[in-house]
Write a protein that holds these residues in place. Sequence first.
Motif, short mmCIF file in Angstrom:
data_model
loop_
_atom_site.label_atom_id
_atom_site.label_comp_id
_atom_site.label_asym_id
_atom_site.label_seq_id
_atom_site.Cartn_x
_atom_site.Cartn_y
_atom_site.Cartn_z
N ILE A 68 26.66 24.81 -24.75
CA ILE A 68 27.05 24.96 -23.34
C ILE A 68 26.13 25.95 -22.63
CG2 ILE A 68 28.88 25.75 -21.78
CD1 ILE A 68 30.90 24.76 -23.89
N ALA A 69 25.77 27.02 -23.34
CA ALA A 69 24.92 28.05 -22.73
C ALA A 69 23.50 27.56 -22.47
CB ALA A 69 24.89 29.28 -23.63
N ASN A 70 23.06 26.52 -23.19
CA ASN A 70 21.67 26.10 -23.11
C ASN A 70 21.45 24.68 -22.60
OD1 ASN A 70 19.94 28.38 -24.50
ND2 ASN A 70 21.76 28.15 -25.77
N SER A 71 22.51 23.96 -22.29
CA SER A 71 22.37 22.57 -21.86
C SER A 71 22.49 22.43 -20.35
CB SER A 71 23.44 21.69 -22.53
OG SER A 71 23.31 21.74 -23.93
N LEU A 72 22.03 21.28 -19.85
CA LEU A 72 22.23 20.97 -18.44
C LEU A 72 23.72 20.86 -18.17
CD1 LEU A 72 19.46 18.26 -17.94
CD2 LEU A 72 19.40 20.65 -17.18
N THR A 73 24.17 21.37 -17.06
CA THR A 73 25.60 21.40 -16.78
C THR A 73 26.13 20.02 -16.40
OG1 THR A 73 25.26 21.97 -14.46
CG2 THR A 73 25.47 23.79 -16.02
N LYS A 74 27.36 19.75 -16.81
CA LYS A 74 28.01 18.49 -16.51
C LYS A 74 28.53 18.47 -15.08
CE LYS A 74 31.77 15.57 -18.35
NZ LYS A 74 30.94 14.42 -18.76
N PHE A 75 28.95 19.64 -14.59
CA PHE A 75 29.56 19.73 -13.27
C PHE A 75 28.74 20.57 -12.30
CE2 PHE A 75 33.08 19.06 -16.26
CZ PHE A 75 33.66 17.93 -15.71
N GLY A 76 27.51 20.93 -12.70
CA GLY A 76 26.67 21.71 -11.81
C GLY A 76 26.93 23.20 -11.88
N ASN A 77 27.89 23.61 -12.71
CA ASN A 77 28.21 25.03 -12.86
C ASN A 77 28.56 25.28 -14.33
OD1 ASN A 77 29.97 27.47 -13.03
ND2 ASN A 77 29.59 27.55 -10.83
N VAL A 78 27.83 26.17 -14.98
CA VAL A 78 28.01 26.37 -16.40
C VAL A 78 29.41 26.88 -16.74
CG1 VAL A 78 27.11 28.74 -16.40
CG2 VAL A 78 26.92 27.35 -18.47
N TYR A 79 30.01 27.64 -15.83
CA TYR A 79 31.34 28.19 -16.11
C TYR A 79 32.43 27.12 -15.97
CZ TYR A 79 28.88 32.60 -15.99
OH TYR A 79 28.00 33.62 -16.27
N VAL A 80 32.20 26.18 -15.08
CA VAL A 80 33.13 25.04 -14.98
C VAL A 80 33.01 24.20 -16.25
CG1 VAL A 80 33.72 22.94 -13.71
CG2 VAL A 80 33.04 25.01 -12.47
N ASP A 81 31.77 24.01 -16.72
CA ASP A 81 31.55 23.31 -17.99
C ASP A 81 32.29 24.00 -19.12
OD1 ASP A 81 29.82 21.70 -16.58
OD2 ASP A 81 28.25 21.78 -18.09
N LEU A 82 32.16 25.31 -19.16
CA LEU A 82 32.80 26.10 -20.22
C LEU A 82 34.31 25.89 -20.21
CD1 LEU A 82 32.21 28.26 -22.42
CD2 LEU A 82 32.58 29.99 -20.65
N LEU A 83 34.92 25.97 -19.04
CA LEU A 83 36.36 25.79 -18.90
C LEU A 83 36.76 24.36 -19.29
CD1 LEU A 83 39.12 26.87 -18.02
CD2 LEU A 83 38.56 26.18 -15.67
N TYR A 84 35.95 23.39 -18.89
CA TYR A 84 36.22 21.98 -19.19
C TYR A 84 36.27 21.73 -20.69
CZ TYR A 84 35.28 16.92 -19.50
OH TYR A 84 35.32 15.57 -19.81
#
Length: 216
Positions: free
Chosen positions: A55-71
């Motif tokens: 998650i820390a190093n990939s392209l974000t799924k939702f345009g925001n890494v923290y939203v990705d993290l929560l998802y």
Amino acid sequence: MHQLIEIYRELIKPEWIMAHGGLYVVMFIIFAETGLFVGFFLPGDSLLFVTGVIIANSLTKFGNVYVDLLYWISLITFAGVIGNIIGYWYGSKFGHILMKWPDSMLFKKKYIHQAHDFYEKKGGMAIFFARFLPIVRTFAPIVGGMVDMNYKKFVYYNILGCLAWVISMIMAGFLLGNITWVQKNLEVIVIGLVIVTTGPVLFKMFFGKKKATTEA
């Protein structure tokens, strides 16, 4: 044993994970480890750590890494919670049949006894603490069902324990994932994590009974 080691090495590689379904594969593996008794050998702790690194190093799924993290934390936690519920159901419905099964390479009754002893010592918190103990976390919900643990109490500790486990492991990988040294030595770190988390449990399982017999 060699094949098992090779499976472990593949599972903990971010490239392999992303090439075989991405983090949805992690969801399935976490579900299998916590819901199917044959999944006790799966490296849940390591996979969650690697998930954080990805998650820390990939392209974000939702345009925001923290939203990705929560998802991903939400989805993987859900998979772990459902896995334990299925384990509880299996224990309540078929636990007596399970104890009649002959020992094999993938199943040994001492795994059930190990989880039962842990459950008796810790009570309801066994479900919570078991999340952080490889092998035990697979069989603790089964034992909970076998001994007719109060279902609401089980669900409470199940959710609480899964949240604590998933968040702590993924966040560790996420916070360390951008460090160059961690990226270059990820396999070594993950193998070390497997040894640290699994070693004490395996030692107790294989040598604890012998020690007790000797003292008796």
